[in-house]
Enzyme design. Sequence first.
Site, short mmCIF file in Angstrom:
data_model
loop_
_atom_site.label_atom_id
_atom_site.label_comp_id
_atom_site.label_asym_id
_atom_site.label_seq_id
_atom_site.Cartn_x
_atom_site.Cartn_y
_atom_site.Cartn_z
N THR A 30 38.31 33.39 31.57
CA THR A 30 39.67 33.67 31.09
C THR A 30 40.56 32.44 31.20
O THR A 30 41.51 32.27 30.43
CB THR A 30 40.26 34.84 31.90
N TYR A 44 41.21 39.72 24.86
CA TYR A 44 41.15 38.33 24.37
C TYR A 44 39.71 37.83 24.43
O TYR A 44 38.83 38.51 24.96
CB TYR A 44 42.03 37.44 25.26
N THR A 110 36.33 34.95 36.24
CA THR A 110 36.49 35.57 37.56
C THR A 110 35.48 36.70 37.80
O THR A 110 35.24 37.07 38.94
CB THR A 110 37.92 36.12 37.74
N ASP A 111 34.92 37.26 36.71
CA ASP A 111 34.06 38.45 36.88
C ASP A 111 32.88 38.20 37.81
O ASP A 111 32.54 39.05 38.63
CB ASP A 111 33.55 38.95 35.51
N LYS A 183 35.97 39.82 44.09
CA LYS A 183 37.04 40.25 43.19
C LYS A 183 37.34 41.72 43.47
O LYS A 183 36.42 42.53 43.54
CB LYS A 183 36.58 40.05 41.73
N GLU A 306 13.15 52.78 62.43
CA GLU A 306 12.24 53.40 61.46
C GLU A 306 12.30 52.67 60.11
O GLU A 306 11.28 52.37 59.50
CB GLU A 306 12.63 54.88 61.30
C1 SIN Z 1 37.99 36.45 33.79
O1 SIN Z 1 37.71 35.26 33.76
O2 SIN Z 1 38.98 36.84 34.46
C2 SIN Z 1 37.25 37.52 33.05
C3 SIN Z 1 36.25 37.02 32.10
C4 SIN Z 1 35.16 36.19 32.73
O3 SIN Z 1 34.77 36.45 33.86
O4 SIN Z 1 34.68 35.26 32.05
#
Ligand code: SIN
Length: 347
Positions: A30, A44, A110-111, A183, A306
Amino acid sequence: MYKKIILGAFMMLTVLSAKPNIMILATGGTIAGQASSANATTGYKAGALGVDVLLKAVPELKNIANISTEQIANIDSSNMNDEIWLKLAKKVNQLMNNGNIDGIVITHGTDTMEETAYFLNLVTKGSKPVVLVGAMRPATATSADGPKNLYNAVALAGSKNALNRGVMVAMNDKIYAARDVTKTHTLNVETFKAPNAGEIGYIVDGKAVFNHTVTKEHTRNTPFDVSSLMSLPKVDIIYTYSNDGSQVASEAFVKAGAKGLVVAGSGAGSIHENSKNYLIKLLKEKKVFVVKSSRVGSGLVPISKEELNQGFISANDLNPQKARVLLMLALTKTKDPRQIAKYFEYY
Ligand code: SIN
């Protein structure tokens, strides 16, 4: 005599004012996302803009570092794969040995940032700062968070204070250790947290301040080396839930070549008996290694005597996606479940 003093003072000033040399490796996300309007923060395209565009949005960077860049990939990080991980790891290791580079910044979605950060934390070898950074709002949004995050990440990567701390994530003014960060919110800019350990520091006006040291082993102190690898062992994740039917998934994963399974268990790592009985059968037949983690999001997963005898391994306090990373790397070194269990204690 005077000439020597002036020359000495000049050299001292040059050393003191020398800007660090920072390499930015861009992978998309992003932070490089482009939307159809400045108001849009969903819907987007992530990984749409090149690293040169990201740099243009932060002209102040040239005041704090000499920057060079390389576009490694340009993807939405939900599509991250082993090929890019191996490429990144090899590149970072090259830069660790390059005397002209002081620190490395990786722009990333971020994913799956936490997975890439933890992978690099385990396989890169050096003391230079490696900082992953991204954004929750696309580059085209009003009040995009990418430019400030990028400025902070470069400042952190150039900080002498950041040496020997393993791979870090710099998001929303905070610094997190790769092992602990996750996250926690789908959209908010304050999404990254370290539920078991807290952030290790923060960045203010380009200055990195650390409050905690990282205690788990990382980088040079791990045995994991991917320099000659072209692929990684296949490890998949199954999820337990009421009326669990994930036995079908386990069976299919093993059929498709999975060497390891990580279970996102309920509570302290419990697994529904529908699924657990099938996993015990797989363990007995030595078809697969099974790591128990938890879907809860924080806390340690205990393991009974166990279960140990049945071959289950505890993920310690790693979440399922991070336990998967460590199990993949563990399987590049050993097939002994006791040794794998030790890796989960150390790293
Ligand atoms: C993000 O970057 O927040 C979402 C999309 C991605 O992980 O590329």
